[in-house]
Design an enzyme around this catalytic site. Structure first.
Site, short mmCIF file in Angstrom:
data_model
loop_
_atom_site.label_atom_id
_atom_site.label_comp_id
_atom_site.label_asym_id
_atom_site.label_seq_id
_atom_site.Cartn_x
_atom_site.Cartn_y
_atom_site.Cartn_z
CD GLU A 35 -3.03 -0.45 0.08
OE1 GLU A 35 -3.14 -0.20 -1.10
OE2 GLU A 35 -3.42 -1.61 0.62
CG ASP A 38 0.57 2.88 -6.71
OD1 ASP A 38 0.57 3.81 -5.90
OD2 ASP A 38 -0.51 3.01 -7.20
CB SER A 130 -16.02 2.47 -8.76
OG SER A 130 -15.82 3.78 -7.88
CG ASP A 175 -6.00 2.16 -7.79
OD1 ASP A 175 -5.49 1.24 -7.33
OD2 ASP A 175 -6.72 3.11 -7.52
C1 GLA Z 1 -5.23 4.51 -4.09
C2 GLA Z 1 -4.36 5.04 -5.16
C3 GLA Z 1 -3.34 3.90 -5.81
C4 GLA Z 1 -2.50 3.51 -4.66
C5 GLA Z 1 -3.35 3.10 -3.41
C6 GLA Z 1 -2.77 3.05 -2.08
O1 GLA Z 1 -5.92 3.41 -4.57
O2 GLA Z 1 -5.21 5.17 -6.53
O3 GLA Z 1 -2.53 4.78 -6.92
O4 GLA Z 1 -1.50 4.33 -4.23
O5 GLA Z 1 -4.27 4.34 -3.04
O6 GLA Z 1 -1.83 1.89 -2.18
#
Ligand code: GLA
Length: 386
Positions: A35, A38, A130, A175
């Site tokens: 988490e 990215d 979403s 995502d």
């Molecule tokens: C959100 C962001 C992702 C990522 C997560 C945390 O979902 O859109 O890019 O950084 O938070 O891991």
């Protein structure tokens, strides 16, 4: 409330007075571990889920993209392909569509006029992506209709650009990439620097349970961007391109070198990257005990070092952990400040987990949680074409 595909087809025909020629879909996601890694060029281990956004489409021979949003009381948008694209003043959903159109145009993709009807069942505002499902399904739709095929990774990057430059959230690539490249029955280890994806089969004995805390995620945008800046400051201090380039040995003196907050942010990312790689290995070895431990450590790190959890989420994680112990894993998933918990739960314990949440969570928090059992699913695809 989302429509069935048959209902969406009826809506399309009734509104556009013609039948749809194409059907596309792209899923939401749940992240098992990794988490806020990215955007630090690190590693994530999400799976796509069996909740998705559907787009029905046909070329309309005009220079305009006309859209009907079934889940928003059939609100309409029209985007001219001949004039500049502005933000929609009223509809946030329309800004995702406009953002994807603009991002494709900036890549010199000559789009064609088309009619689109959109509906999806990815819970919104829950941290299950979403918006990425919408962006990716639209990217696939518009490039297919324009007969300008793009790689799934490029479609994901297009969605991220729409999010970063048009919608205004400085999110990473996870995502959109998992929505584009998910694999049925698998979690996918993504190297967010190279965008390389490697599938890992999910253990047969565990159900993927998503628990929506229903905590309203008020601070999410500003806190997200703050965390990102803190990570960048940490990378700058160590003279590396991104925190991905540091390992645990490199940060031995971190609390002497950095202020307390930055040090803890850096420690989260560096240790989370290591945990994510170890979790993929644990999946490969069907080593549930290790996976359980890594997910517990990830949660503690998000709570204490990255400070993105909230008390109702911490409560859900400890409640589920008290039931499943090391037979499964549980942690917060997604950007934080509310949203969802992901739990990998032995099938014979799912009913107990649901019952305990229903019996205790409302009393503890004044909130009611939604619990979904999900299937790791395939990424974006053309479902039908005539
Ligand atoms: C959100 C962001 C992702 C990522 C997560 C945390 O979902 O859109 O890019 O950084 O938070 O891991």
């Amino acid at each position: 409330m989302s429509l069935t595909v048959a209902e969406l087809n009826q809506l399309f025909s009734a509104h556009f007075k013609a039948t749809a020629d194409y059907h596309f879909r792209a899923p939401g996601r749940v992240n098992l571990i990794g988490e806020h890694t990215d955007y630090n060029d690190g590693f994530v281990l999400p799976c796509a889920i069996d909740f998705d956004t559907h787009v029905l489409a046909r070329k309309n021979g005009l220079n305009v993209i006309r859209v009907i949003a079934a889940d928003y009381n059939n609100q309409l948008d029209e985007i001219s392909l001949e004039t500049g694209i502005e933000h929609h003043a009223d509809y946030q959903w329309a800004n995702y569509v406009r953002g994807v159109v603009l991002s494709l145009q900036r890549q010199n993709i000559a789009l064609v006029g088309c009619d689109l009807a959109i509906s999806g069942n990815v819970p919104q505002g829950a941290g299950l992506s979403s918006s990425a499902a919408l962006e990716v399904s639209l990217g696939l739709t518009l490039t297919t209709l324009a007969e300008q095929p793009m790689s799934l990774a490029q479609i994901a990057l297009t969605g991220q650009q729409a999010e970063n430059h048009f919608v205004g959230c400085n999110s990473g690539i996870m995502d959109q990439l998992i929505s584009a490249q998910g694999q049925q029955g698998n979690a996918v280890l993504i190297d967010c620097r190279s965008l390389e994806c490697k599938a890992f089969a999910m253990p047969q004995e565990l159900a993927v349970v998503i628990i929506n805390s229903n905590v309203k995620r008020g601070l999410v945008g500003s806190e997200y961007n703050t965390r990102r800046k803190q990570c960048e400051a940490g990378a700058e201090h160590y003279g590396v391109k991104a925190l991905r380039d540091l390992d645990i040995d490199a940060i031995g003196n971190i609390f002497a070198e950095l202020d307390d907050v930055t040090a803890r942010r850096v420690r989260h990312v560096v240790t989370e990257n290591a945990r994510t790689l170890a979790a993929a290995e644990a999946l490969a070895n069907d080593d549930i005990t290790t996976l359980s431990q890594l997910m517990a450590e990830s949660h503690a790190s998000m709570r204490d070092d990255f400070e993105i959890t909230v008390p109702p989420i911490d409560y859900l994680v400890s409640l589920v952990h008290s039931i499943i112990g090391n037979r499964g894993g549980v942690r917060m998933t997604g950007g934080g400040f509310g949203g969802c918990v992901v739990a990998l739960v032995p099938h014979d314990m799912v009913a107990e987990v649901k019952a305990q949440i229903a019996a205790n969570y409302p009393e503890q928090t004044g909130l009611v949680a939604d619990v979904f059992v999900c299937q790791p699913s395939a990424g974006a695809e053309i479902v039908a074409q005539s």
